[in-house]
Design an enzyme around this catalytic site. Structure first.
Site, short mmCIF file in Angstrom:
data_model
loop_
_atom_site.label_atom_id
_atom_site.label_comp_id
_atom_site.label_asym_id
_atom_site.label_seq_id
_atom_site.Cartn_x
_atom_site.Cartn_y
_atom_site.Cartn_z
N GLU A 298 0.83 -1.22 0.00
CA GLU A 298 0.00 0.00 0.00
C GLU A 298 0.86 1.26 0.00
O GLU A 298 0.51 2.26 -0.62
CB GLU A 298 -0.95 0.01 1.20
CG GLU A 298 -2.00 -1.09 1.15
CD GLU A 298 -2.77 -1.16 -0.16
OE1 GLU A 298 -3.23 -0.11 -0.63
OE2 GLU A 298 -2.88 -2.26 -0.72
N TRP B 127 1.77 1.71 -3.54
CA TRP B 127 0.65 2.34 -4.27
C TRP B 127 0.68 3.86 -4.05
O TRP B 127 0.44 4.65 -4.96
CB TRP B 127 -0.71 1.82 -3.77
CG TRP B 127 -1.24 0.65 -4.52
CD1 TRP B 127 -1.31 -0.64 -4.07
CD2 TRP B 127 -1.79 0.63 -5.86
NE1 TRP B 127 -1.87 -1.44 -5.04
CE2 TRP B 127 -2.17 -0.69 -6.14
CE3 TRP B 127 -1.99 1.62 -6.84
CZ2 TRP B 127 -2.75 -1.06 -7.36
CZ3 TRP B 127 -2.56 1.24 -8.06
CH2 TRP B 127 -2.92 -0.08 -8.31
N TRP C 127 -21.09 10.78 -18.86
CA TRP C 127 -21.35 10.93 -17.42
C TRP C 127 -22.60 11.77 -17.18
O TRP C 127 -22.89 12.69 -17.95
CB TRP C 127 -20.16 11.59 -16.72
CG TRP C 127 -18.89 10.82 -16.81
CD1 TRP C 127 -17.76 11.18 -17.50
CD2 TRP C 127 -18.59 9.54 -16.21
NE1 TRP C 127 -16.77 10.22 -17.36
CE2 TRP C 127 -17.25 9.20 -16.57
CE3 TRP C 127 -19.30 8.65 -15.40
CZ2 TRP C 127 -16.63 8.02 -16.16
CZ3 TRP C 127 -18.68 7.48 -14.99
CH2 TRP C 127 -17.37 7.17 -15.37
N ASN D 10 -10.77 2.18 3.38
CA ASN D 10 -10.43 2.02 1.95
C ASN D 10 -11.43 1.16 1.19
O ASN D 10 -11.83 1.50 0.07
CB ASN D 10 -9.04 1.43 1.80
CG ASN D 10 -8.67 1.23 0.35
OD1 ASN D 10 -8.64 2.17 -0.42
ND2 ASN D 10 -8.43 -0.02 -0.04
N TRP E 199 -16.89 11.08 -12.18
CA TRP E 199 -15.99 10.81 -11.05
C TRP E 199 -15.41 12.09 -10.47
O TRP E 199 -15.06 12.16 -9.29
CB TRP E 199 -14.86 9.87 -11.48
CG TRP E 199 -14.04 10.34 -12.65
CD1 TRP E 199 -14.33 10.14 -13.97
CD2 TRP E 199 -12.82 11.08 -12.61
NE1 TRP E 199 -13.35 10.72 -14.76
CE2 TRP E 199 -12.41 11.30 -13.95
CE3 TRP E 199 -12.02 11.57 -11.58
CZ2 TRP E 199 -11.25 12.00 -14.29
CZ3 TRP E 199 -10.86 12.27 -11.92
CH2 TRP E 199 -10.49 12.48 -13.25
N TRP F 203 -10.04 7.68 -7.41
CA TRP F 203 -11.23 7.95 -8.23
C TRP F 203 -11.07 7.46 -9.65
O TRP F 203 -11.99 6.88 -10.23
CB TRP F 203 -11.61 9.43 -8.17
CG TRP F 203 -12.41 9.70 -6.94
CD1 TRP F 203 -11.97 10.20 -5.75
CD2 TRP F 203 -13.80 9.40 -6.75
NE1 TRP F 203 -13.00 10.23 -4.83
CE2 TRP F 203 -14.14 9.75 -5.42
CE3 TRP F 203 -14.80 8.87 -7.57
CZ2 TRP F 203 -15.43 9.58 -4.90
CZ3 TRP F 203 -16.09 8.71 -7.05
CH2 TRP F 203 -16.38 9.07 -5.73
C1 LIG Z 1 -11.90 6.87 -4.21
C2 LIG Z 1 -10.69 6.86 -3.29
C3 LIG Z 1 -10.22 8.06 -2.77
C4 LIG Z 1 -9.09 8.07 -1.93
N1 LIG Z 1 -8.64 9.27 -1.44
C5 LIG Z 1 -7.54 9.30 -0.65
C6 LIG Z 1 -7.03 10.53 -0.14
O1 LIG Z 1 -7.55 11.61 -0.41
N2 LIG Z 1 -5.95 10.49 0.68
C7 LIG Z 1 -5.34 9.31 0.99
O2 LIG Z 1 -4.36 9.32 1.73
N3 LIG Z 1 -5.79 8.13 0.50
C8 LIG Z 1 -6.86 8.09 -0.30
N4 LIG Z 1 -7.30 6.89 -0.79
C9 LIG Z 1 -6.52 5.65 -0.52
C10 LIG Z 1 -6.93 4.86 0.72
O3 LIG Z 1 -8.30 4.65 0.74
C11 LIG Z 1 -6.51 5.55 2.02
O4 LIG Z 1 -5.16 5.93 1.96
C12 LIG Z 1 -6.68 4.61 3.22
O5 LIG Z 1 -8.02 4.22 3.35
C13 LIG Z 1 -6.21 5.30 4.48
O6 LIG Z 1 -6.40 4.48 5.59
P1 LIG Z 1 -5.18 3.93 6.42
O7 LIG Z 1 -4.26 5.05 6.77
O8 LIG Z 1 -5.74 3.16 7.56
O9 LIG Z 1 -4.48 3.00 5.37
P2 LIG Z 1 -3.53 1.72 5.49
O10 LIG Z 1 -4.27 0.59 4.91
O11 LIG Z 1 -3.01 1.56 6.86
O12 LIG Z 1 -2.34 2.08 4.49
C14 LIG Z 1 -1.19 2.81 4.91
C15 LIG Z 1 -1.00 4.05 4.08
O13 LIG Z 1 -0.75 3.71 2.73
C16 LIG Z 1 -1.35 4.68 1.89
N5 LIG Z 1 -2.35 4.03 1.07
C17 LIG Z 1 -3.09 2.95 1.39
N6 LIG Z 1 -3.89 2.60 0.38
C18 LIG Z 1 -3.65 3.47 -0.61
C19 LIG Z 1 -4.15 3.63 -1.92
N7 LIG Z 1 -5.07 2.80 -2.43
N8 LIG Z 1 -3.67 4.65 -2.67
C20 LIG Z 1 -2.74 5.49 -2.18
N9 LIG Z 1 -2.24 5.39 -0.95
C21 LIG Z 1 -2.68 4.39 -0.17
C22 LIG Z 1 -2.00 5.72 2.78
O14 LIG Z 1 -1.12 6.80 2.95
C23 LIG Z 1 -2.19 4.97 4.07
O15 LIG Z 1 -2.23 5.80 5.20
C24 LIG Z 1 -8.43 6.86 -1.62
C25 LIG Z 1 -8.93 5.66 -2.16
C26 LIG Z 1 -10.04 5.66 -2.97
C27 LIG Z 1 -10.55 4.35 -3.52
#
Ligand SMILES: Cc1cc2nc3c(=O)[nH]c(=O)nc-3n(C[C@H](O)[C@H](O)[C@H](O)COP(=O)(O)OP(=O)(O)OC[C@H]3O[C@@H](n4cnc5c(N)ncnc54)[C@H](O)[C@@H]3O)c2cc1C
Length: 474
Positions: free
Chosen positions: A286, A289, A318, A353, A371, A394
DNA sequence: TGCGTTTTTGG
DNA sequence: CAAAAACGC
């Protein structure tokens, strides 16, 4: 009284921490005085529809940062500006006042921030000011991950393979504490003065849910590594569990660095990046990513201009139906998992997420709403709003992104709910009207007082969307 | 980290 | 005929 002279300015933005902050670390090395500055730029906040909970999170972070910097003999200046263009004259004023020689900052990649920083650097360099830009938002800096032809990757798995190869050669160690500066004679800003710079104070108090500061971020990282990371590969999918780190607000505002995160994860996995414990390697995935989407913004800056990565998807018809969109925003779609998720966002400034994917797919593939409307609404609510991650998420959900979900791979929110909130505990947390509905039917409940019927036919809209995408020529 | 439908399998 | 596998979008 000691004369006030600072050799360097550190301009803080989304890097509100002392530890592992390369701009601060470099500026502090010479120990010839450092001044810290933070600009609250209302034009930028408004243009980027920054959530009020995020602005308050910034305010609370600045209070902490001010104390932490004071221990290093670094005074913090907080300046509120209406327009971005006021930043250059404000910096020049500080430079003249304190005979500053260098400006240090950590790079920001979205186009407005990038252009702002470039203008500032160009202007200051004309005056012989040294401007040093570091990379702290990513583990591996943009531009470093390239294929055989020297081009950026568009497919994540290929990016990840290259990323891992390069990461193995890196120390991935956080920087040591920045050096303390000589005593200075400048006055130190008070909490009240910091608070005063914020036009309107947020009404909701999220300080219990999201305490500010790098100590809190470090505490959360430690707790996650101790209690959850080893089961992350399985636990991360269930929104009613605390299976994820919830570090995203801290990573977004920069009170923790991704390098601190990966270093801690490696420590819990005998230093192994992609072997050993599956929970750890999945979590590292992650973080990769996260790097990937930051790199996308640098390599494909069009995404900052409302453009889809896959050009042919721009022709998708859209919809812009206001009442359907508002129902989605307000958690009134009649699909319990979607509504509960949207209320979690409104209530806490954060969403799990799994649910971000579910609600984004629902908006784009079932309601067929652009979107970009969802992307924007998320930014107005998220405490962890980050342009790169949000746009990436998105465009993934809308199937317009690079390496996005294929257009035909559409989530059914009801089946997602059955799989990932089987007992309905998450739904009940946010939808009291469904408190007594049994788990078996809560995902698609019979008519219930206080809860509306679905605003869209899931099966029909799914078929329609697949047909519409199929008709686009790629 | 997909879903819905059809076809094949084993009894 | 139910479950698993295969298939198309
Ligand atoms: C539609 C959509 C919008 C999102 N908008 C944001 C946003 O504005 N800001 C944001 O930080 N994340 C965003 N995410 C990614 C992800 O959902 C969140 O980072 C995550 O839910 C944060 O929770 P966590 O810190 O417990 O993540 P964990 O699962 O603990 O992951 C650790 C860290 O990895 C990064 N990360 C994890 N998953 C992703 C991912 N898919 N893409 C990019 N980075 C990731 C984050 O920085 C996160 O804090 C988005 C995902 C989707 C599908």
């Amino acid at each position: 009284m000691v004369a006030s002279r600072f050799k360097h300015i550190v301009w803080f933005r989304n890097d509100l921490r002392i530890y592992d902050n390369p701009a601060l670390f470099r500026a502090a090395e010479e120990q010839e005085g450092v001044l810290a500055v933070y600009f609250i730029c209302h034009e930028m906040l408004e243009n980027h529809v920054t959530a009020s909970v995020r602005i308050d999170f910034i305010r609370r972070h600045l209070l902490q940062l001010n104390n932490d910097l004071a221990e290093l003999n670094i005074p913090l200046v907080v300046i509120s500006t209406d327009k971005t263009k006021e930043i250059i004259p404000q910096l020049k004023k500080l430079i003249d006042k304190y005979q500053v020689e260098g400006l240090f900052l950590n790079a920001e990649y979205p186009i407005d921030e990038f252009n702002r920083d470039k203008q500032v650097a160009d202007e200051l360099r004309k005056q012989e000011i040294v401007v040093k830009r570091s990379h702290d938002r990513v583990i591996i800096p943009p531009g470093m991950i390239r294929n055989g032809k020297g081009e950026p990757y568009k497919v994540f798995t290929a990016f990840k393979k290259n990323w891992l190869q390069q990461a193995r050669a890196l120390a991935l160690e956080p920087l040591k504490k920045p050096k303390t500066q000589p005593p200075h004679g400048a006055t130190v800003i008070t909490d009240a003065e910091i608070n005063k710079q914020f036009k309107t104070l947020e009404q909701r108090d999220l300080s219990k849910l999201w305490p500010a500061g790098e100590k809190e971020a470090a505490k959360r990282l430690k707790a996650f590594i101790k209690n959850h990371i080893h089961d992350y590969d399985t636990g991360r999918d269930f929104p009613d569990l605390d299976g994820t780190s919830q570090l995203s607000p801290y990573l977004a505002i920069g009170s923790i660095s991704p390098r601190q995160c990966i270093a801690a994860a490696l420590h819990a996995n005998r230093g192994e990046l992609d072997s050993g414990n599956a929970g750890v390697t999945t979590w590292i995935g992650e973080l990769i990513w996260r790097d990937f989407y930051q790199h996308v913004v640098v390599d494909f800056p069009d995404v900052c201009k409302y453009k889809a990565m896959q050009k042919h998807t721009e022709a998708f018809p859209w919809r812009y139906d206001k009442s359907l969109f508002n129902a989605w925003c307000d958690g009134e779609t009649g699909i319990p998992i979607v509504d509960a998720a949207m209320l979690q966002l409104k209530d806490t400034g954060w969403m799990h997420n799994r649910l971000r994917m579910v609600v984004a797919m629902f908006l784009t593939k079932n309601l067929q709403i652009d979107w970009r409307m969802g992307e924007r609404y998320f930014m107005t609510q998220l405490i962890d709003g980050d342009f790169a991650a949000n746009n990436g998420g998105w465009q993934w959900s809308a199937s317009t992104g690079t390496d996005a979900a294929p257009y035909f791979r559409i989530f059914n929110p009801v089946s997602q709910s059955q799989r990932f909130d089987a007992d309905g505990a998450f739904i009940r947390r946010y939808l009291p009207a469904l408190a007594k509905v049994p788990a078996k039917v809560i995902h698609s409940p019979p008519p219930t007082p206080g809860y509306s019927l679905p605003i869209v036919d899931l099966s029909l809209s799914r078929k329609e969307t697949i047909a519409l995408f199929g008709a686009l020529k790629s």
